[in-house]
Design a protein around this motif. Structure first.
Motif, PDB file in Angstrom:
ATOM      1  N   GLN A 151       0.828  -1.196   0.000  1.00 45.79           N
ATOM      2  CA  GLN A 151       0.000   0.000   0.000  1.00 45.79           C
ATOM      3  C   GLN A 151       0.868   1.255   0.000  1.00 45.79           C
ATOM      4  OE1 GLN A 151      -2.490   0.782   3.454  1.00 45.79           O
ATOM      5  NE2 GLN A 151      -4.073   1.662   2.144  1.00 45.79           N
ATOM      6  N   CYS A 152       1.960   1.237   0.745  1.00 42.15           N
ATOM      7  CA  CYS A 152       2.881   2.371   0.780  1.00 42.15           C
ATOM      8  C   CYS A 152       3.524   2.585  -0.587  1.00 42.15           C
ATOM      9  CB  CYS A 152       3.947   2.139   1.845  1.00 42.15           C
ATOM     10  SG  CYS A 152       5.069   3.537   2.074  1.00 42.15           S
ATOM     11  N   ILE A 153       3.917   1.512  -1.240  1.00 44.83           N
ATOM     12  CA  ILE A 153       4.502   1.605  -2.574  1.00 44.83           C
ATOM     13  C   ILE A 153       3.514   2.246  -3.546  1.00 44.83           C
ATOM     14  CG2 ILE A 153       5.154   0.205  -4.586  1.00 44.83           C
ATOM     15  CD1 ILE A 153       6.553  -1.707  -2.638  1.00 44.83           C
ATOM     16  N   THR A 154       2.262   1.812  -3.490  1.00 39.87           N
ATOM     17  CA  THR A 154       1.240   2.356  -4.385  1.00 39.87           C
ATOM     18  C   THR A 154       1.023   3.837  -4.132  1.00 39.87           C
ATOM     19  OG1 THR A 154       0.142   0.192  -4.381  1.00 39.87           O
ATOM     20  CG2 THR A 154      -1.129   2.061  -5.199  1.00 39.87           C
ATOM     21  N   GLU A 155       0.956   4.224  -2.858  1.00 37.71           N
ATOM     22  CA  GLU A 155       0.738   5.627  -2.517  1.00 37.71           C
ATOM     23  C   GLU A 155       1.885   6.512  -3.002  1.00 37.71           C
ATOM     24  OE1 GLU A 155      -1.698   7.248  -1.385  1.00 37.71           O
ATOM     25  OE2 GLU A 155      -3.002   5.974  -0.187  1.00 37.71           O
ATOM     26  N   LEU A 156       3.114   6.033  -2.870  1.00 39.04           N
ATOM     27  CA  LEU A 156       4.257   6.842  -3.286  1.00 39.04           C
ATOM     28  C   LEU A 156       4.357   6.948  -4.812  1.00 39.04           C
ATOM     29  CD1 LEU A 156       7.034   5.778  -0.745  1.00 39.04           C
ATOM     30  CD2 LEU A 156       5.874   7.975  -0.887  1.00 39.04           C
ATOM     31  N   LEU A 157       4.067   5.856  -5.508  1.00 41.41           N
ATOM     32  CA  LEU A 157       4.124   5.897  -6.968  1.00 41.41           C
ATOM     33  C   LEU A 157       3.082   6.863  -7.530  1.00 41.41           C
ATOM     34  CD1 LEU A 157       4.628   2.120  -7.844  1.00 41.41           C
ATOM     35  CD2 LEU A 157       6.279   3.959  -8.217  1.00 41.41           C
ATOM     36  N   TYR A 158       1.872   6.799  -6.997  1.00 43.36           N
ATOM     37  CA  TYR A 158       0.812   7.669  -7.496  1.00 43.36           C
ATOM     38  C   TYR A 158       0.881   9.062  -6.876  1.00 43.36           C
ATOM     39  CZ  TYR A 158      -3.814   9.666  -8.305  1.00 43.36           C
ATOM     40  OH  TYR A 158      -4.839  10.509  -8.653  1.00 43.36           O
TER      41      TYR A 158
END
Length: 345
Positions: A151-158
């Motif tokens: 979830q953290c990876i997704t938030e940072l990418l977007y």
């Protein structure tokens, strides 16, 4: 009765001695892969066939011949990219002939393939991006540590528009050897982008919240020295404490997008495109988007204006009464350089 095979460019019965010598050169001296040599051979067979039909020797081919052959290939439906690859093979052949003193110049030098339309960047809609970023697996459906990380990876990418190389290069803490890190108090991500250029990108509240959650889980996996060169300081790690690879993140993000119910499998760069498109839609500030993405040239960033126009055109189609009238639908046009074919509703 056997079906007649489709017509193909006829290959010469015997290779020209110059072609044979050139293929031996690229195979032995340049040590090109056998598959590459085969592709060169196919390209040169086309060149020989064209020269034979025109009644000229390979060493007498002029740029006028080549332009005519390019036009013929294009009229038969060959793509601009395919023609460009063929011309590249021919150009290398005539470069070699020139070095051998067999031709006075390279006739392919100023011959170009038909213009290749640049594809639009693939981006999610705002609703789809928010759906993916806010998606959370139930505690009973997966590992809570993996869930916090993904979830953290997704938030940072977007939320930050990071490249995948910038994401995997992040360390948990700032240091002299860190390629990138996140300043939790300042709310900034400091990354090392293309060309070894550093930039800072704001980190939103949702991404910071996910980061706090992941850092708490990460402490249970991290082991000093597990990351080899980077000394175990990677922000995103696996269960063994090693830094995640780009391929690992691609697989996890694709899986997560499917779990979130998105119809389109999502890859990391799609979230970067979505970030750029959505910021541009809201702000209209192309220069700011260029800085956020770390583009050296604003020409690269301008691709997102085409996505922005598509967004506006959809709003027009849905809202304007004349757009929905018979014979008058979708008359709004983009500027010539960004216009995309669209079907009226």
């Amino acid at each position: 009765m056997k079906p007649v095979p489709p017509a193909q460019d006829s290959a010469p019965e015997e290779a020209d001695p110059l072609v044979t010598r050139y293929l031996a050169y690229v195979r032995v001296e340049k040590r090109l892969a056998s598959r590459t040599v085969e592709l060169y051979m196919a390209d040169l067979e086309k060149l020989q066939a064209n020269a034979r039909k025109a009644g000229v020797a390979l060493t007498d081919v002029k740029h006028t011949h080549l332009r005519r052959w390019v036009a013929q290939m294009h009229s038969r439906g060959r793509s601009g990219r395919g023609i460009a690859l063929i011309l590249s093979g021919w150009r290398g052949f005539y470069t070699w002939l020139g070095r051998e003193g067999l031709v006075p110049g390279n006739p392919v030098q100023d011959v170009r393939s038909p213009k290749i339309a640049k594809p639009l960047p693939k981006a999610l809609s705002v609703d789809e991006a928010v759906q993916l970023a806010s998606f959370e697996l139930e505690a009973t459906d997966g590992d809570p540590f993996l869930e916090a990380r993904d979830q953290c990876i997704t938030e940072l990418l977007y939320g930050c528009g990071l490249r995948i190389s910038e994401l995997v290069g992040l360390d948990a803490q700032a240091s002299g050897k860190a390629r990138g890190w996140i300043d939790m108090q300042g709310g900034d991500a400091h990354v090392l982008g293309k060309g070894e250029k550093r930039r800072s990108v704001p980190v939103g509240g949702a991404a910071l919240k996910s980061l706090h959650k992941w850092l708490a889980a990460r402490s249970l996996w991290a082991r000093p020295g597990a990351d080899g060169v980077q000394g175990g300081e990677a922000l995103f790690i696996n269960q063994r404490g090693s830094r995640l690879t780009p391929q690992h993140i691609r697989v996890r993000l694709k899986q997560r997008s499917q779990q979130a119910g998105l119809a389109t499998p999502v890859h990391p760069h799609m979230l970067r495109h979505s970030f750029a498109s959505h910021v541009l839609q809201s702000s209209g500030d192309l220069r700011a988007v260029q800085e956020l993405l770390g583009h050296a040239s604003i020409t690269t960033t301008q691709a997102y204006t085409r996505l922005d126009f598509q967004h506006l055109a959809k709003i027009y189609d849905a809202a304007h009464p004349r757009a929905m009238s018979d014979g008058a639908g979708s008359k709004a046009k983009a500027p010539p350089e960004v216009q995309e074919p669209r079907k009226p509703k």
